[in-house]
Design a protein around this motif. Structure first.
Motif, PDB file in Angstrom:
ATOM      1  N   THR A   1      -2.424   3.173  -7.607  1.00 44.54           N
ATOM      2  CA  THR A   1      -3.415   2.481  -6.781  1.00 44.54           C
ATOM      3  C   THR A   1      -3.917   1.208  -7.421  1.00 44.54           C
ATOM      4  O   THR A   1      -4.663   0.463  -6.804  1.00 44.54           O
ATOM      5  CB  THR A   1      -4.618   3.408  -6.532  1.00 44.54           C
TER       6      THR A   1
ATOM      7  N   ARG B   1       0.814  -1.216   0.000  1.00 39.73           N
ATOM      8  CA  ARG B   1       0.000   0.000   0.000  1.00 39.73           C
ATOM      9  C   ARG B   1       0.848   1.267   0.000  1.00 39.73           C
ATOM     10  O   ARG B   1       0.522   2.254  -0.656  1.00 39.73           O
ATOM     11  CB  ARG B   1      -0.929  -0.013   1.218  1.00 39.73           C
ATOM     12  N   GLN B   2       1.964   1.228   0.731  1.00 40.91           N
ATOM     13  CA  GLN B   2       2.735   2.462   0.858  1.00 40.91           C
ATOM     14  C   GLN B   2       3.851   2.604  -0.167  1.00 40.91           C
ATOM     15  O   GLN B   2       4.327   3.696  -0.416  1.00 40.91           O
ATOM     16  CB  GLN B   2       3.304   2.586   2.278  1.00 40.91           C
TER      17      GLN B   2
END
Length: 685
Positions: free
Chosen positions: A621, A615-616
């Motif tokens: 996305t 996610r980071q």
């Protein structure tokens, strides 16, 4: 005619030409102000003038004699399209074959593709061939040309060609009279893989020095010219006649019967001559439907055989089952012409995703009793060697060859009335195959022997029980971990980039190999496996290998045992400690090597693969986004605590492997047990 264009080379190609690693070329470019400037490409992927590079390397004493052949290929590749380059290579072979006394032909077929500006390059290649070996130089250029045009030109892999030649020539050599030449025909010869294999098999099998005559045809004049030069350069001494022609429409060998026919015909071609050949005498088993061009090639090969001659063809599996061809299949069975059908494992030849079939046929002998009451040998090598072609790199040709030889061995096994004793091999009564569809697919008629299924299931149940016990033990250990502890002083996190700058680890990015560097069929002794992102998408097994020379040429990144491999794509993000033999990494894969006095390898691998890192560290996305591996985070904790966490991460990785393997075994057991119960093999109590 394409005009010759400037020859441009990349850094990877320069390293191959100079016989050094890519890092060395980068150092030359950085340290030597006289290094030629880029003339194309981009800053990250620059291209250089090959003429300028060659001059600079010569002036600086950096050209190696052993890399001289490598300088030929970029110049040939720059000639233009596929045909121009192929014609030039064929001309090199023609010239070298002529000097070797091979009496080459077909010059008129390819010379229009060769202009005056190409002649100096051909002369250069011929001169190199005189020094280093004509066949070796020609084969080098041919191999590179085929690697570039692999999607346009279908070839028969060397190992498969050797097996086809062996099974075809075996019966022919047994009955052939020594006074006449043994004639081998390939009416769709391509670049001559099958004819080359036939010449080698015949040369190795006979000790009486009998002549071997090779007849080949291909409608592509460039392929025909390449085959002609290749066969004449092979050194086996056969008589060669290769014609540039469409063998179905204009057969040049109609008056020269062959003892053996080998063929890997074009697949699924609708425009094969259905209308103009409707009344052709070759269709003794029926006019092939428009949608069955492969059956036209089958009957063509049979029509060109002497009585008792053998034909072996490589065909798509649909030829054995399509309803449109059932009438011809029935005729081939009734007359005893079709003797065996072999289903090969996927990956043996293009298209690699399907199980291709080998058909073995024998031309009838006048007066010989019809074999309509005989048997057809069915061999299901696809089930004997189950494999998913995209998942596995190498076909085990040694095992497949041994299995097929055993299936075909014995006292005339093709005519025996007793079933073959091997699993996945059956001699089926022809009468049982003459049903509505006349489906000849081996897998539809061969069921595993009950004792083989029982042994396999017993081994699977034993492994499953061991896995279940291991999963239970691992689950208890993981469930007992106390995860409720909370620290007021949360350890700070660092990134892979910071750890690399501190010297705690080394991060390297996988490289894209040059065209033609990745090869199939190499043994572990001959090369190192290359793992790519595509391999991981289709199961994880590497599909190709690189030779030591190729590894050095483009400065490949090799993961050793104890390194961490990281996948830099979100949808398949993973990190694991590599075990076993060294492996080269392709693009989007990374190797992390740690300093053990600063980092625990299992702690680092477990931390890197944490879902939070996706996610980071993802650049977008979407699931297809790339992972910026340098941004992956790791908690900063003392080495002793790293080791404690490393043990837990190691147990978690082992638990994951066991769960996945148990799922695979469970699925297979459900399938096998369902078949056994449906077959009524449950013993009453």
């Amino acid at each position: 005619m394409s005009s010759p264009r400037a020859v441009l080379v990349t850094l990877a190609e320069i390293s191959r030409l100079a016989g050094v690693g890519r890092a060395a070329v980068s150092n030359w470019r950085r340290r030597h102000p006289t290094f030629p400037p880029r003339v194309g490409g981009t800053d990250t992927s620059p291209q250089f003038s090959m003429t300028q590079i060659e001059s600079w390397l010569r002036d600086n004493g950096k050209i190696k004699k052993s890399a001289e052949r490598e300088w030929l290929w970029p110049r040939f590749d720059a000639l233009g399209g596929r045909d121009e380059t192929g014609a030039a290579i064929a001309e090199v072979g023609r010239r070298l074959a002529g000097e070797a006394g091979g009496e080459p032909q077909l010059d008129a077929d390819t010379s229009p593709l060769i202009d005056a500006s190409t002649r100096p390059l051909i002369e250069q290649a011929v001169e190199l061939g005189r020094r280093e070996g004509g066949l070796e130089t020609f084969e080098f250029l041919l191999r590179r040309w085929l690697d570039v045009h692999v999607r346009q030109i279908a070839t028969t892999p060397q190992q498969l060609a050797a097996l086809m030649a062996e099974f075809a020539l075996g019966p022919a050599l047994d009955v052939h009279e020594g006074g006449d030449a043994l004639t081998v025909l390939d009416p769709a010869c391509g670049v001559g893989h099958l004819l080359t294999a036939a010449a080698q098999a015949a040369d190795g099998a006979r000790s009486d020095g009998a002549e071997i005559r090779l007849l080949g045809g291909d409608r592509d004049p460039v392929l025909a010219a390449l085959t002609d030069a290749r066969l004449r350069l092979s050194g086996t001494g056969p008589s060669v006649d290769v014609q540039a022609t469409d063998s179905l429409r204009d057969d040049p060998f109609a008056d020269r019967p062959a003892d053996v026919a080998l063929c890997n015909p074009p697949f699924n071609e609708r425009e094969w001559g259905y209308e103009e050949l409707a009344t052709d005498a070759r269709w003794s088993h029926g006019l092939p439907p428009r949608t069955e061009p492969e059956l036209a090639w089958v009957q063509h090969c049979l029509a060109r055989l002497r009585p008792g001659g053998t034909a072996v063809l490589l065909l798509p599996p649909a030829v054995s089952a399509r309803r449109a061809g059932r009438r011809i299949r029935r005729s081939l069975l009734r007359t005893g012409t079709l003797r065996a059908v072999v289903a090969l494992p996927p990956g043996c030849a293009a298209p690699h995703s399907v199980s291709l079939h080998l058909w073995v046929l024998r031309a009838p002998v006048p007066g010989e009793e019809t074999q309509g009451g005989g048997r057809l040998l069915l061999v299901d090598a696809a089930s004997r060697f189950p494999r998913d072609a995209p998942r596995e790199a190498l076909v085990d040709w040694t095992a497949i060859g041994s299995f097929l030889r055993e299936a075909f061995s014995g006292p005339r096994v093709l005519d025996e009335a007793t079933p073959a004793p091997l699993p996945f091999v059956r001699q089926m009564p022809v009468i049982d195959l003459l049903g509505e569809d006349a489906d000849l697919t081996p897998g539809r008629h061969i069921a595993p022997l009950p004792q083989d299924t029982a042994l396999r299931m017993a081994a699977s149940w034993k492994e499953f029980a061991e896995l279940a016990a291991g999963v239970g033990t691992s689950a208890r250990l993981l469930a007992a971990l106390d995860l409720s502890a909370a620290s007021e002083d949360t350890p700070t996190a660092t990134t892979v980039a910071d750890l690399a700058r501190a010297g705690a680890l080394t991060l390297r990015s996988g490289q894209q190999p040059p065209d033609g560097a990745v090869r199939e069929g190499l043994s572990p002794e001959e090369g190192i496996s290359l793992l790519t992102f595509s391999d991981l998408l289709s199961g994880g097994e590497p599909r190709g290998r690189l030779t030591p020379e190729d590894l050095a040429a483009f400065d490949a990144v090799v993961a050793e045992a104890g390194d961490i491999v990281v996948v830099g794509v979100a949808r398949n993000f993973a990190a694991w400690v590599h075990e076993g033999s060294p492996i080269a990494l392709g693009p989007q894969l990374y190797s992390v090597r740690v300093q053990p006095e600063q980092l625990d390898i299992r702690f680092l691998a477990g931390s890197l693969r944490a879902p939070a890192n996706v996610r980071q560290a993802g650049t977008h996305t979407t699931s297809s986004s790339r992972i910026d591996v340098r941004r992956l985070q790791v908690r900063q904790v003392p080495l002793e605590e790293q080791r404690r966490y490393g043990e837990a991460f190691g147990e978690l990785a082992a638990f994951e492997r066991m769960v996945r393997r148990a799922a695979e075994l469970g699925t297979a057991l459900v399938r096998d047990l369902g078949d056994e119960l449906a077959s009524g093999r449950l013993v009453g109590r």
